[in-house]
Design a protein around this motif. Sequence first.
Motif, mmCIF file in Angstrom:
data_model
loop_
_atom_site.group_PDB
_atom_site.id
_atom_site.type_symbol
_atom_site.label_atom_id
_atom_site.label_comp_id
_atom_site.label_asym_id
_atom_site.label_seq_id
_atom_site.Cartn_x
_atom_site.Cartn_y
_atom_site.Cartn_z
ATOM 1 N N VAL A 334 0.830 -1.209 0.000
ATOM 2 C CA VAL A 334 0.000 0.000 0.000
ATOM 3 C C VAL A 334 0.859 1.251 0.000
ATOM 4 C CG1 VAL A 334 -1.828 -1.203 1.242
ATOM 5 C CG2 VAL A 334 -0.219 0.225 2.506
ATOM 6 N N ASP A 335 0.261 2.340 -0.435
ATOM 7 C CA ASP A 335 0.922 3.640 -0.427
ATOM 8 C C ASP A 335 1.155 4.094 1.011
ATOM 9 O OD1 ASP A 335 1.430 6.147 -2.344
ATOM 10 O OD2 ASP A 335 0.518 6.877 -0.487
ATOM 11 N N ASP A 336 2.192 4.921 1.196
ATOM 12 C CA ASP A 336 2.533 5.401 2.538
ATOM 13 C C ASP A 336 1.396 6.149 3.226
ATOM 14 O OD1 ASP A 336 5.034 4.320 2.262
ATOM 15 O OD2 ASP A 336 6.116 6.216 2.193
ATOM 16 N N THR A 337 0.490 6.734 2.446
ATOM 17 C CA THR A 337 -0.605 7.490 3.061
ATOM 18 C C THR A 337 -1.480 6.602 3.940
ATOM 19 O OG1 THR A 337 -1.846 7.213 1.001
ATOM 20 C CG2 THR A 337 -0.753 9.322 1.336
ATOM 21 N N TYR A 338 -1.605 5.335 3.591
ATOM 22 C CA TYR A 338 -2.422 4.424 4.392
ATOM 23 C C TYR A 338 -1.627 3.837 5.558
ATOM 24 C CZ TYR A 338 -5.587 4.983 0.493
ATOM 25 O OH TYR A 338 -6.407 5.528 -0.462
ATOM 26 N N LEU A 339 -0.311 3.839 5.440
ATOM 27 C CA LEU A 339 0.524 3.421 6.570
ATOM 28 C C LEU A 339 0.431 4.404 7.733
ATOM 29 C CD1 LEU A 339 3.873 2.222 4.918
ATOM 30 C CD2 LEU A 339 2.086 0.808 5.941
ATOM 31 N N MET A 340 0.014 5.633 7.436
ATOM 32 C CA MET A 340 -0.057 6.641 8.492
ATOM 33 C C MET A 340 -0.924 6.190 9.667
ATOM 34 S SD MET A 340 -0.211 10.389 6.652
ATOM 35 C CE MET A 340 -1.702 10.110 5.696
ATOM 36 N N PHE A 341 -1.939 5.376 9.400
ATOM 37 C CA PHE A 341 -2.893 5.026 10.453
ATOM 38 C C PHE A 341 -2.293 4.040 11.472
ATOM 39 C CE2 PHE A 341 -5.211 6.563 6.770
ATOM 40 C CZ PHE A 341 -5.890 7.621 7.365
ATOM 41 N N PRO A 342 -1.736 2.918 11.060
ATOM 42 C CA PRO A 342 -1.070 2.091 12.075
ATOM 43 C C PRO A 342 0.188 2.745 12.627
ATOM 44 C CG PRO A 342 -0.786 1.141 9.877
ATOM 45 C CD PRO A 342 -1.791 2.231 9.753
ATOM 46 N N PHE A 343 0.876 3.557 11.829
ATOM 47 C CA PHE A 343 2.061 4.259 12.337
ATOM 48 C C PHE A 343 1.705 5.111 13.559
ATOM 49 C CE2 PHE A 343 4.976 4.585 8.306
ATOM 50 C CZ PHE A 343 5.263 3.238 8.419
ATOM 51 N N ILE A 344 0.667 5.947 13.409
ATOM 52 C CA ILE A 344 0.361 6.868 14.503
ATOM 53 C C ILE A 344 -0.215 6.122 15.705
ATOM 54 C CG2 ILE A 344 -2.008 7.531 13.851
ATOM 55 C CD1 ILE A 344 0.869 9.737 15.272
ATOM 56 N N ALA A 345 -0.924 5.036 15.461
ATOM 57 C CA ALA A 345 -1.437 4.240 16.579
ATOM 58 C C ALA A 345 -0.288 3.687 17.416
ATOM 59 C CB ALA A 345 -2.319 3.104 16.066
ATOM 60 N N SER A 346 0.791 3.258 16.758
ATOM 61 C CA SER A 346 1.941 2.734 17.500
ATOM 62 C C SER A 346 2.562 3.821 18.371
ATOM 63 C CB SER A 346 2.981 2.150 16.539
ATOM 64 O OG SER A 346 3.573 3.160 15.726
ATOM 65 N N ALA A 347 2.648 5.047 17.850
ATOM 66 C CA ALA A 347 3.207 6.160 18.625
ATOM 67 C C ALA A 347 2.306 6.515 19.799
ATOM 68 C CB ALA A 347 3.403 7.374 17.719
ATOM 69 N N GLN A 348 1.011 6.462 19.592
ATOM 70 C CA GLN A 348 0.066 6.764 20.680
ATOM 71 C C GLN A 348 0.168 5.740 21.806
ATOM 72 O OE1 GLN A 348 -3.530 6.669 18.450
ATOM 73 N NE2 GLN A 348 -3.350 8.766 17.669
ATOM 74 N N VAL A 349 0.252 4.459 21.430
ATOM 75 C CA VAL A 349 0.368 3.407 22.443
ATOM 76 C C VAL A 349 1.656 3.586 23.238
ATOM 77 C CG1 VAL A 349 0.651 0.932 22.831
ATOM 78 C CG2 VAL A 349 -1.051 1.744 21.190
ATOM 79 N N TYR A 350 2.757 3.863 22.529
ATOM 80 C CA TYR A 350 4.023 4.041 23.242
ATOM 81 C C TYR A 350 3.931 5.217 24.222
ATOM 82 C CZ TYR A 350 8.714 4.922 24.631
ATOM 83 O OH TYR A 350 9.812 5.143 25.419
#
Length: 383
Positions: A334-350
């Motif tokens: 997938v394009d990086d634009t859709y990676l933004m969603f799991p990416f930011i969730a990981s930062a929020q959890v941390y």
Amino acid sequence: MTYLDYSEATLRSMDAYWTAKEIEQQPATWQKTYQMLEANKGKIEAFLRPVLNTKNIRIILTGAGTSAFVGASIAPAILKSFGGRVEAIPTTDLVSNPHEFFQEDVPTLLVSFARSGNSPESVAAFECAEKLVKNCSQIAITCNAEGALYKRCQGDNKLALLMPEETNDKSFAMTSSFSCMLLTALYVFCPSDAFEQHLTAAINATSALLKTYNMMLKSVAMKKFERVVYLGSGVSKGLAQEGALKLLELTDGQALSTFDSPLGFRHGPKAVVNDKTLVIIFISNDPYTRQYDLELLAELQNDQEVGQILSITAKSDPVFKQGECVMLDNMSEVDDTYLMFPFIASAQVYALQHSLAINNTPDNPSSSGTINRVVQGVHIHAL
């Protein structure tokens, strides 16, 4: 009910209930946001088509704090999709220096992101644009139907897009509000025949991440790193900025955080690295960009100065070390634009887990009470 493997009673005792709930609810709210957008597709297209066809139209993406980082994150994707003039400028800049940023004779679409829509800068940026730009259209993407911004953005040349009610986060930190406004901007400005397919992949990957990697992120957080660096390229640089703010907010400044691009980090900012530093890297799927991300990762490993590295990626690579990688399911194409969603969730959890590790209270993290959910004490001066 449990959220991020904590019982509701435990979360309430740690003053972390709303933050944990609002992080975990995101996959469901993304699906709900998408359905709402689909229901309003005709209205959105009818408003947007003549605006984007205006000669020399300028798009300004704005907000304050986390809301500003929605624009910073999505701007590269909109630029690629639209091809015209697209700028992410915080309301805090627009309001304090309006004559430097607004151009009277340049047709402008001001896109405002706001959780509550009640911050003084949100309303002031709206009004400055109306006063200073002859041909001005406005979109408000907000989570609060009772907010001043939502109410103002009605009528001719205006469009208000309201997120699901539960995204008007009750916690101090913006989590589901950020990601749902990001999703809305992606839907509005970057249409794709594969949108639903890729969004479903992001929903599934994030749901799996919250179940599979929560304990890993908790174990990293328990090391209580004093410095945390978030790195990302393209759309992920705005996410890195948001990740850094989230940690700063939830730890009440006890964990110092910063952000950059992997390539930019080499130019001086790398001096922050020591054995008390955690570096979190959002790894791009783009084959060209990915080379720079992995080169920086290898360099940090070879330097042997960093406390720990954590890579968030959708593709495997020999450079990744066991225990230092969050691997996203079924998103390698997938394009990086859709990676933004799991990416930011990981930062929020941390950020949540680090806050709990140092015995802070995520729902109300400011021990002095001087930092508020909606900024206080700002006086807007007359133009």
